[in-house]
Design an enzyme around this catalytic site. Structure first.
Site, short mmCIF file in Angstrom:
data_model
loop_
_atom_site.label_atom_id
_atom_site.label_comp_id
_atom_site.label_asym_id
_atom_site.label_seq_id
_atom_site.Cartn_x
_atom_site.Cartn_y
_atom_site.Cartn_z
N TYR A 149 29.55 -34.60 4.40
CA TYR A 149 28.87 -35.66 5.16
C TYR A 149 27.35 -35.54 5.00
CZ TYR A 149 28.35 -31.74 8.33
OH TYR A 149 28.05 -30.50 8.83
N GLU B 198 26.93 -23.05 2.10
CA GLU B 198 26.99 -23.53 3.48
C GLU B 198 26.92 -22.36 4.48
OE1 GLU B 198 26.81 -26.79 3.93
OE2 GLU B 198 27.05 -27.21 1.80
C1 SIN Z 1 27.98 -31.31 4.11
O1 SIN Z 1 27.37 -31.90 3.23
O2 SIN Z 1 29.18 -31.59 4.35
C2 SIN Z 1 27.38 -30.22 4.93
C3 SIN Z 1 25.93 -30.35 5.17
C4 SIN Z 1 25.08 -30.16 3.95
O3 SIN Z 1 25.34 -29.25 3.14
O4 SIN Z 1 24.13 -30.94 3.77
#
Ligand code: SIN
Length: 191
Positions: free
Chosen positions: A8, A86
């Site tokens: 997301y 992450e």
């Molecule tokens: C994601 O993209 O799902 C997590 C947040 C990010 O790494 O920007």
């Protein structure tokens, strides 16, 4: 078993691992918020940037992209990669992915998603809510090993528009950052 990962934030436009299928869709009961501090990608420990996390929000949905990974080796490689990338997100949740707002049943269940929780003990980088102008200034200022924080915001805005999603929080913030940049060279004193 097949593995699915929901992105997301930056995972929408920069995947970084091999996958077999990509599905644009949404999850229910969450909203995307620029409340996660980033000291490893889009900021530094001295001047943290802001990236998105998910906040539980009844009745709301969050659009993004889900990736299907089939092979054992690919799954392992993706997990190893994501656990590093992450690492400032302290939670993994398993959610239902929908592709159609009228559907009662999800397109895919058990889709893994990384979340930065508001628990400062588990997630010391969490920044939480602040006035839009303050968050925008912080984003204008911050830069980390993955690049300027503002690029993260603009890339997110673009990739959401590409999948047909208008996210007010992201658009308002991007407009405020553009406004601040138009007012000067972006060299604000740290908020
Ligand atoms: C994601 O993209 O799902 C997590 C947040 C990010 O790494 O920007």
């Amino acid at each position: 078993m097949v593995m699915w990962v929901f992105g997301y934030g930056s995972l929408i436009w920069k995947t970084g691992f091999r996958y077999d299928d990509r599905l644009v869709g949404f999850i229910r009961g969450y909203r995307r918020v620029f409340f996660q501090g980033s000291t490893d990608h889009r900021g530094t420990p001295e001047f943290p940037g802001r990236t998105v996390t998910l906040e539980p929000a009844e009745g709301e949905i969050c659009w993004g992209a889900a990736y299907k990974i089939i092979g054992e080796e690919d799954k392992q490689a993706a997990l190893t990669y994501l656990e590093v990338r992450e690492k400032q997100y302290d939670q993994k949740a398993y959610v239902d992915l929908f592709t159609d707002s009228t559907a009662k049943t999800p397109a895919v269940s058990g889709v893994m998603v990384y979340i930065g929780s508001p628990d400062k003990k588990l997630n010391p980088n969490y920044l939480g809510p602040s006035p839009l102008e303050y968050i925008a200034k912080q984003i204008v200022q911050a830069e980390g090993p993955s690049g300027p924080n503002r690029d993260y915001l603009f890339q997110l805005e673009n990739s959401l528009l590409k999948i047909g999603c208008v996210d007010k929080h992201v658009m308002d913030l991007a407009n405020e950052v553009r406004f601040l940049l138009s007012q000067g060279n972006g060299d604000y004193s740290k908020p």
